[in-house]
Design a protein around this motif. Structure first.
Motif, PDB file in Angstrom:
ATOM      1  N   MET A  49       0.840  -1.205   0.000  1.00 49.49           N
ATOM      2  CA  MET A  49       0.000   0.000   0.000  1.00 49.49           C
ATOM      3  C   MET A  49       0.873   1.254   0.000  1.00 49.49           C
ATOM      4  SD  MET A  49      -2.945   1.072   2.720  1.00 49.49           S
ATOM      5  CE  MET A  49      -3.938   2.549   2.421  1.00 49.49           C
ATOM      6  N   ALA A  50       1.917   1.261   0.836  1.00 50.62           N
ATOM      7  CA  ALA A  50       2.804   2.430   0.899  1.00 50.62           C
ATOM      8  C   ALA A  50       3.471   2.674  -0.454  1.00 50.62           C
ATOM      9  CB  ALA A  50       3.851   2.224   1.987  1.00 50.62           C
ATOM     10  N   GLU A  51       3.893   1.610  -1.102  1.00 53.54           N
ATOM     11  CA  GLU A  51       4.560   1.746  -2.396  1.00 53.54           C
ATOM     12  C   GLU A  51       3.607   2.307  -3.454  1.00 53.54           C
ATOM     13  OE1 GLU A  51       7.807   1.512  -2.424  1.00 53.54           O
ATOM     14  OE2 GLU A  51       7.569   2.319  -4.442  1.00 53.54           O
ATOM     15  N   ARG A  52       2.348   1.841  -3.407  1.00 50.95           N
ATOM     16  CA  ARG A  52       1.348   2.340  -4.351  1.00 50.95           C
ATOM     17  C   ARG A  52       1.095   3.831  -4.109  1.00 50.95           C
ATOM     18  NH1 ARG A  52      -2.503  -1.481  -3.385  1.00 50.95           N
ATOM     19  NH2 ARG A  52      -3.695  -0.090  -2.052  1.00 50.95           N
ATOM     20  N   ILE A  53       1.003   4.220  -2.844  1.00 47.95           N
ATOM     21  CA  ILE A  53       0.772   5.627  -2.493  1.00 47.95           C
ATOM     22  C   ILE A  53       1.960   6.479  -2.953  1.00 47.95           C
ATOM     23  CG2 ILE A  53       0.631   7.212  -0.549  1.00 47.95           C
ATOM     24  CD1 ILE A  53      -0.934   5.023   0.991  1.00 47.95           C
TER      25      ILE A  53
END
Ligand code: COA
Length: 178
Positions: A49-53
């Motif tokens: 999720m952090a990488e997508r954000i």
């Protein structure tokens, strides 16, 4: 487009750093934080999720910013803007959202960062409208929506990613126009 970052009296709305990942994983693993989501996230799900954000901020110049308390905690969660899936009653729309570590609730940080995100939405991105939505029972989040001047439109919808009968399926939609 150069990425947009902001500073409020107490907070930085900044880009994500690798050093944020352990603290973000702890937030996403906390059942209290994730009470209004289907389930807490594993470390791998949190990192994804952090990488997508992070990638979205790099691509669009805006998104769910990492939140830092100036002179305090280097990472307390995220607040910002996102384009939700295109099968919602508000679609196409830009959504404002937030998720903070529980030890940083009750200090007005989410509302302070969210007001700043709305300012970006209306004055920098020139959006005509921003929406927010959450499970009907998520009153802390609904209070943030109200506090930043959003209005419950009276519209509710069944979230398409949750199965029929799920207690969190019914969502309330808030709107704010420029
Ligand atoms: C939603 C969430 C961010 C709200 O956090 P919060 O701390 O209640 O919201 P704020 O940071 O705006 O703080 C407001 C509270 O701080 C208090 N406060 C204290 N000092 C303050 C100050 N200097 N300025 C403003 N408010 C202050 C306010 O009175 C208010 O308390 P109240 O709601 O009991 O009246 C938090 O509950 C959360 O992260 N939840 C989990 C994730 C989630 O559900 N996200 C939404 C999914 S759609």
């Amino acid at each position: 487009m150069a990425s947009i970052f902001r500073e409020t009296p107490r907070l930085l709305l900044r880009s994500w750093q690798d050093s944020d990942l352990p603290a973000f994983a702890a937030i996403n693993a906390d059942p209290n934080v994730m009470k209004y989501f289907p389930a807490p996230l594993s470390r791998a799900e949190s990192d994804t999720m952090a990488e997508r954000i992070r990638t979205l901020i790099q691509q669009q110049g805006w998104g769910f910013w990492a939140i830092e308390v100036k002179g305090g905690s280097p990472f307390i969660g995220f607040v910002g803007l996102t384009i939700p899936s295109n099968d919602l009653p508000c679609s196409p729309c830009v959504e404002i959202g937030w998720r903070l570590a529980a030890e940083h609730w009750g200090q007005g940080y989410a509302s302070e960062a969210a007001n700043c995100a709305l300012e970006v939405a209306f004055n920098t991105l020139n959006l005509a409208e921003v929406v927010a939505f959450t499970a009907e029972s998520n009153h802390p989040s609904r209070r943030v929506m109200t506090r930043i001047g959003m209005t419950f439109s009276g519209e509710t919808f069944e979230h398409p990613r949750l199965p029929p009968g799920h207690p969190l399926r019914k969502h309330v939609l808030y709107r704010k126009k420029r």
